[in-house]
Design a protein around this motif. Structure first.
Motif, PDB file in Angstrom:
ATOM      1  N   CYS A 298       0.847  -1.204   0.000  1.00 35.45           N
ATOM      2  CA  CYS A 298       0.000   0.000   0.000  1.00 35.45           C
ATOM      3  C   CYS A 298       0.882   1.254   0.000  1.00 35.45           C
ATOM      4  O   CYS A 298       2.014   1.213   0.488  1.00 35.45           O
ATOM      5  CB  CYS A 298      -0.839   0.074   1.270  1.00 35.45           C
ATOM      6  N   GLY A 299       0.312   2.340  -0.457  1.00 32.73           N
ATOM      7  CA  GLY A 299       0.929   3.664  -0.332  1.00 32.73           C
ATOM      8  C   GLY A 299       2.358   3.694  -0.853  1.00 32.73           C
ATOM      9  O   GLY A 299       2.661   3.229  -1.963  1.00 32.73           O
ATOM     10  N   THR A 300       3.234   4.243  -0.033  1.00 31.47           N
ATOM     11  CA  THR A 300       4.632   4.376  -0.426  1.00 31.47           C
ATOM     12  C   THR A 300       5.258   3.018  -0.742  1.00 31.47           C
ATOM     13  O   THR A 300       6.025   2.886  -1.703  1.00 31.47           O
ATOM     14  CB  THR A 300       5.398   5.079   0.716  1.00 31.47           C
ATOM     15  N   SER A 301       4.925   2.016   0.063  1.00 30.00           N
ATOM     16  CA  SER A 301       5.494   0.690  -0.185  1.00 30.00           C
ATOM     17  C   SER A 301       5.045   0.160  -1.551  1.00 30.00           C
ATOM     18  O   SER A 301       5.790  -0.554  -2.233  1.00 30.00           O
ATOM     19  CB  SER A 301       5.078  -0.292   0.913  1.00 30.00           C
ATOM     20  N   SER A 346       6.022  -4.017   3.255  1.00 28.51           N
ATOM     21  CA  SER A 346       5.336  -3.167   4.221  1.00 28.51           C
ATOM     22  C   SER A 346       6.321  -2.660   5.265  1.00 28.51           C
ATOM     23  O   SER A 346       6.983  -3.465   5.922  1.00 28.51           O
ATOM     24  CB  SER A 346       4.229  -3.979   4.916  1.00 28.51           C
ATOM     25  N   GLN A 347       6.433  -1.366   5.384  1.00 26.33           N
ATOM     26  CA  GLN A 347       7.308  -0.791   6.411  1.00 26.33           C
ATOM     27  C   GLN A 347       6.970  -1.384   7.766  1.00 26.33           C
ATOM     28  O   GLN A 347       7.822  -1.924   8.462  1.00 26.33           O
ATOM     29  CB  GLN A 347       7.124   0.736   6.401  1.00 26.33           C
ATOM     30  N   SER A 348       5.699  -1.279   8.154  1.00 23.16           N
ATOM     31  CA  SER A 348       5.286  -1.697   9.500  1.00 23.16           C
ATOM     32  C   SER A 348       5.130  -3.202   9.625  1.00 23.16           C
ATOM     33  O   SER A 348       5.232  -3.753  10.718  1.00 23.16           O
ATOM     34  CB  SER A 348       3.942  -1.043   9.839  1.00 23.16           C
ATOM     35  N   THR A 351       0.177  -3.611   8.125  1.00 21.44           N
ATOM     36  CA  THR A 351      -0.894  -2.966   7.360  1.00 21.44           C
ATOM     37  C   THR A 351      -1.986  -3.986   7.030  1.00 21.44           C
ATOM     38  O   THR A 351      -1.711  -5.031   6.415  1.00 21.44           O
ATOM     39  CB  THR A 351      -0.312  -2.324   6.084  1.00 21.44           C
ATOM     40  N   THR A 354      -2.459  -5.206   3.424  1.00 21.12           N
ATOM     41  CA  THR A 354      -1.362  -6.061   2.943  1.00 21.12           C
ATOM     42  C   THR A 354      -1.486  -7.448   3.565  1.00 21.12           C
ATOM     43  O   THR A 354      -1.340  -8.467   2.882  1.00 21.12           O
ATOM     44  CB  THR A 354      -0.002  -5.411   3.305  1.00 21.12           C
ATOM     45  N   VAL A 397       5.031  10.317   9.960  1.00 22.86           N
ATOM     46  CA  VAL A 397       4.012   9.502   9.282  1.00 22.86           C
ATOM     47  C   VAL A 397       4.377   9.307   7.806  1.00 22.86           C
ATOM     48  O   VAL A 397       4.165   8.237   7.235  1.00 22.86           O
ATOM     49  CB  VAL A 397       2.615  10.155   9.455  1.00 22.86           C
ATOM     50  N   ALA A 398       4.948  10.328   7.208  1.00 27.88           N
ATOM     51  CA  ALA A 398       5.343  10.208   5.794  1.00 27.88           C
ATOM     52  C   ALA A 398       6.578   9.323   5.682  1.00 27.88           C
ATOM     53  O   ALA A 398       7.609   9.603   6.277  1.00 27.88           O
ATOM     54  CB  ALA A 398       5.639  11.595   5.236  1.00 27.88           C
ATOM     55  N   ALA A 399       6.437   8.258   4.924  1.00 28.22           N
ATOM     56  CA  ALA A 399       7.568   7.329   4.767  1.00 28.22           C
ATOM     57  C   ALA A 399       8.629   7.973   3.887  1.00 28.22           C
ATOM     58  O   ALA A 399       8.331   8.474   2.806  1.00 28.22           O
ATOM     59  CB  ALA A 399       7.073   6.037   4.138  1.00 28.22           C
ATOM     60  N   LEU A 484       2.439  11.538  -3.782  1.00 29.29           N
ATOM     61  CA  LEU A 484       1.863  11.114  -2.495  1.00 29.29           C
ATOM     62  C   LEU A 484       2.424  11.949  -1.340  1.00 29.29           C
ATOM     63  O   LEU A 484       1.686  12.398  -0.453  1.00 29.29           O
ATOM     64  CB  LEU A 484       2.141   9.624  -2.257  1.00 29.29           C
ATOM     65  N   LYS A 485       3.741  12.195  -1.379  1.00 31.31           N
ATOM     66  CA  LYS A 485       4.364  12.977  -0.291  1.00 31.31           C
ATOM     67  C   LYS A 485       3.728  14.354  -0.217  1.00 31.31           C
ATOM     68  O   LYS A 485       3.373  14.827   0.853  1.00 31.31           O
ATOM     69  CB  LYS A 485       5.883  13.147  -0.495  1.00 31.31           C
ATOM     70  N   GLU A 488       0.024  14.212   1.034  1.00 31.92           N
ATOM     71  CA  GLU A 488      -0.255  13.810   2.418  1.00 31.92           C
ATOM     72  C   GLU A 488       0.197  14.820   3.457  1.00 31.92           C
ATOM     73  O   GLU A 488      -0.405  14.925   4.505  1.00 31.92           O
ATOM     74  CB  GLU A 488       0.287  12.409   2.727  1.00 31.92           C
ATOM     75  N   VAL A 606      -1.567   1.504   9.356  1.00 34.41           N
ATOM     76  CA  VAL A 606      -3.007   1.467   9.076  1.00 34.41           C
ATOM     77  C   VAL A 606      -3.497   0.033   9.254  1.00 34.41           C
ATOM     78  O   VAL A 606      -3.349  -0.803   8.368  1.00 34.41           O
ATOM     79  CB  VAL A 606      -3.307   2.003   7.654  1.00 34.41           C
TER      80      VAL A 606
HETATM   81  O1  M6R Z   1       3.634   0.077   6.792  1.00 33.12           O
HETATM   82  P1  M6R Z   1       3.321   0.029   5.339  1.00 33.12           P
HETATM   83  O2  M6R Z   1       4.517   0.212   4.471  1.00 33.12           O
HETATM   84  O3  M6R Z   1       2.569  -1.214   4.968  1.00 33.12           O
HETATM   85  O4  M6R Z   1       2.335   1.245   5.103  1.00 33.12           O
HETATM   86  C1  M6R Z   1       1.735   1.434   3.865  1.00 33.12           C
HETATM   87  C2  M6R Z   1       1.204   2.845   3.739  1.00 33.12           C
HETATM   88  O5  M6R Z   1       0.214   3.096   4.684  1.00 33.12           O
HETATM   89  C3  M6R Z   1       2.333   3.866   3.889  1.00 33.12           C
HETATM   90  O6  M6R Z   1       3.356   3.616   2.973  1.00 33.12           O
HETATM   91  C4  M6R Z   1       1.817   5.294   3.666  1.00 33.12           C
HETATM   92  O7  M6R Z   1       1.385   5.438   2.359  1.00 33.12           O
HETATM   93  C5  M6R Z   1       2.947   6.261   3.984  1.00 33.12           C
HETATM   94  N1  M6R Z   1       2.842   6.707   5.326  1.00 33.12           N
HETATM   95  C6  M6R Z   1       3.005   7.418   3.085  1.00 33.12           C
HETATM   96  O8  M6R Z   1       4.066   8.267   3.381  1.00 33.12           O
END
Ligand code: M6R
Length: 609
Positions: A298-301, A346-348, A351, A354, A397-399, A484-485, A488, A606
């Motif tokens: 999702c998103g940045t990932s 996924s960063q976290s 999600t 995901t 919050v912004a990756a 996106l950056k 957001e 998220v």
């Molecule tokens: O933790 P994740 O990489 O799965 O999160 C996915 C998105 O929610 C995340 O990349 C979001 O788009 C960023 N905070 C944007 O900067």
């Protein structure tokens, strides 16, 4: 990224102070915590997985004797976030304790060598080689002082480290050393302190001594001694006074976590290049077996996945499909099967969208691979194989740094797969490897030389009502991420699409002064992209171009340009080219009076669908 702390107090017990100082380092990681102290020549140790407060509730971290001690709060890289992998780590005899922040690159070789000599390892960490190495050095050279044994051991360590080490042999000392991981001393009349970062001791003292790469430090009741690791020559360095408030100190003087994390990217990219070969090889083997791979995020990932689809196709001829995780079940839920491979990014690692794509794929017996920044997250538990991106905790919050670290790992995977499949020439491979290695330096140059310019552009365009972000080929992914950056954190409606699509609709929006950001590496798309820039310009658009240094063709067309170093291969370009776009979003957000760390309506992780 972990936090280390150590102290020698003139009076009183060290443990409560180590505990409270580690709390102030928890932003560096919170997978586990541990403290070791020495009292009456004996080592006392408490450690467990979990956040500091949770572990404290269970074991009372304050209740430990001794006026000297070291502590650690962990961000897992090597070994899951379990009690056995928590620091401090010990030698076989329980005489040496070590806490460490960094990555020991040659730990596999050292571990095998020490195991052959009879050393017993209890953890899966890279750090544990250090106490055993010191123990072995002392065994083979019984006349060495403890400091000299540490010194000799350090000479065998490759990689990054900030160590704090104690031993019952010289129970009144803490020995610290630094290579590429941060280390700073604090001093005042009550004692001496060493830490990964100033906030750890700021409420106690604002007198700090910065330690440089290649230095070893001996802390004692007498104060501190600094020497060069290479030749043990003495370094004289006086404390400086830190004027930061505690809040500023956590951000290392930056006004926001986002800009701190943007600036951390060179260091993070260096860490991604220290990835253990066997993790990359294992993942590559799974990718090689696959006929096609879904890249799900999702998103940045997701944007990292989009870029990776070009990398895998161009370098390894592997068809991959980037899919928005929230769409995966609808789009592929019925067709995914035992033959399918899904790489979830996924960063976290938490999600919800995901993870539900992962569950769907697993129920249909597909192979699930994971790429995440959080070892121990749900994604690591449900993946057949996973890799950690080594970016350390990301608080904004912004990756930002996690995006470029994902790209670096994905590029390394694509390169390995390419090598395995023999798909590109040796020359091309060498060139890509060289460029990947110098990426940290390139990003450093971009931040150092372009930040002021980006600030000016941000000021000029802060009131624009809408932006376009365009690129061709792999730069489409960079453009998507730039958009996106900006949306957001600056709350400016923005549109991104492959530049070739302009004439199929979106160009009708262009009127005088409309800002269009073009991502322009000098790759195979360069010429065609110039055509797209001309189309926009002819209709009054203002061109903001991210270009290669000295790209005069585009410079002459652009109202504004931001330069990145020359010669970066197309497949690696999203890493450096995304950095100016992160800064642009950040500075426009500031111009508009927003808090870029906490954009409205958004959360870092998220966990709802
Ligand atoms: O933790 P994740 O990489 O799965 O999160 C996915 C998105 O929610 C995340 O990349 C979001 O788009 C960023 N905070 C944007 O900067």
């Amino acid at each position: 990224m972990c936090g280390i702390f150590g102290c020698i107090l003139k009076e009183g017990n060290a443990a409560p102070l180590i505990h409270s100082s580690l709390k102030r380092l928890e932003y560096r990681g919170y997978d586990s915590v541990g403290i070791a102290t020495i009292s009456d020549g004996k080592i006392f140790m408490k450690k467990d997985s979990g956040k500091i407060d949770e572990v404290h509730k269970l074991v009372n971290l304050d209740d430990m004797p001794g006026n000297i001690g070291i502590g650690h709060t962990r961000w897992a890289t090597h070994g899951a976030p379990l009690k056995i992998n928590s620091h401090p780590h010990m030698d076989c005899k329980g005489e040496i304790v070590v806490v460490h922040n960094g990555i020991i690159e040659n730990f596999m070789e050292l571990r095998a060598e020490l195991q052959n000599l009879g050393h017993i390892f209890v953890s899966k960490t890279d750090t544990e080689v250090m106490p055993h190495l010191i123990e072995e050095t002392l065994k083979q050279n019984p006349k060495l002082t403890f400091v000299n044994a540490v010194l000799e051991s350090l000479k065998r360590i490759e990689g990054s480290y900030a160590f704090a080490i104690m031993s019952t042999r010289e129970p009144d000392k803490i020995i610290c050393a630094r290579n590429e991981s941060p280390l700073v001393l604090g001093v005042n009349g009550t004692g001496v302190f060493c830490a990964s970062d100033i906030p750890a001791f700021l409420p106690i003292t604002n007198k700090a001594v910065m330690i440089n790469n290649g230095e070893i430090v001996i802390l004692s009741q007498q104060g501190y001694e600094i020497h060069k690791i290479q030749d043990y020559s003495t370094v004289t360095r006086d404390p400086v006074t830190i004027e930061w408030t505690s809040e500023m100190a956590v951000k290392q003087g930056y006004p926001h976590f986002m800009i701190k994390e943007i600036h951390e990217q060179p260091e993070v990219l260096r860490n991604t290049l220290r990835m253990q070969d066997h993790y990359l090889d294992l993942m590559t083997t799974f990718l090689d077996r696959a006929d096609e791979v879904y890249l799900v995020a999702c998103g940045t990932s997701y944007h990292a996945c989009l870029a990776a689809s070009y990398m895998f196709s161009k370098l390894a001829f592997l068809p991959t499909y980037p899919v928005y995780a929230s769409e995966f079940v609808e789009q592929h839920g019925k067709s995914v099967n035992i033959e399918s491979t899904l790489l979830a990014v996924s960063q976290s690692g938490e999600t919800a969208d995901t993870l539900s794509a992962v569950m769907c794929a697993q129920q249909r017996a597909a192979t699930v691979l994971g790429l995440t920044n959080v070892i121990g997250s749900t994604l690591t538990r449900v993946s057949r194989v996973y890799i950690g991106t080594q970016a350390g905790p990301e608080i904004g919050v912004a990756a930002t740094k996690t995006f470029t670290s994902q790209l670096s790992v994905l590029a390394q995977l694509a390169l390995r797969l390419s090598k395995k499949r023999g798909k590109i020439s040796q020359d091309e491979m060498d060139c890509l490897e060289v460029n990947l290695k110098k990426m940290p330096e390139d990003v450093e140059i971009i931040i150092r030389t372009q930040e002021e310019k980006v600030k000016q552009i941000a000021h000029k365009y802060k009131d624009s009502k809408v932006f376009f972000f365009l690129g061709r080929g792999i730069s489409t992914a960079t453009a998507f991420e730039g958009r996106l950056k900006l949306m957001e954190i600056a709350y400016i409606p923005s549109i991104a699409f492959p530049a070739g699509e302009s004439k199929h609709g979106p160009i009708s929006l262009i009127e005088e002064g409309f800002p269009v950001v073009f991502v322009c590496p000098r790759d195979d798309c360069h010429k065609t992209l110039i055509g797209n820039i001309m189309e926009m310009k002819a209709r009054g658009a203002h061109i903001i171009a991210v270009i290669e240094e000295g790209d005069d063709d585009i410079k002459s067309l652009a109202e504004e340009y931001i330069e990145v170093p020359k010669g970066i291969p197309s497949v690696l370009s999203p890493i450096p080219f995304s950095v100016p776009l992160q800064m642009l979003a950040y500075y426009i957000s500031l111009e508009k009076g927003n808090n870029p760390d906490m954009p409205r309506n958004l959360a870092k992780s998220v966990t709802v669908k």
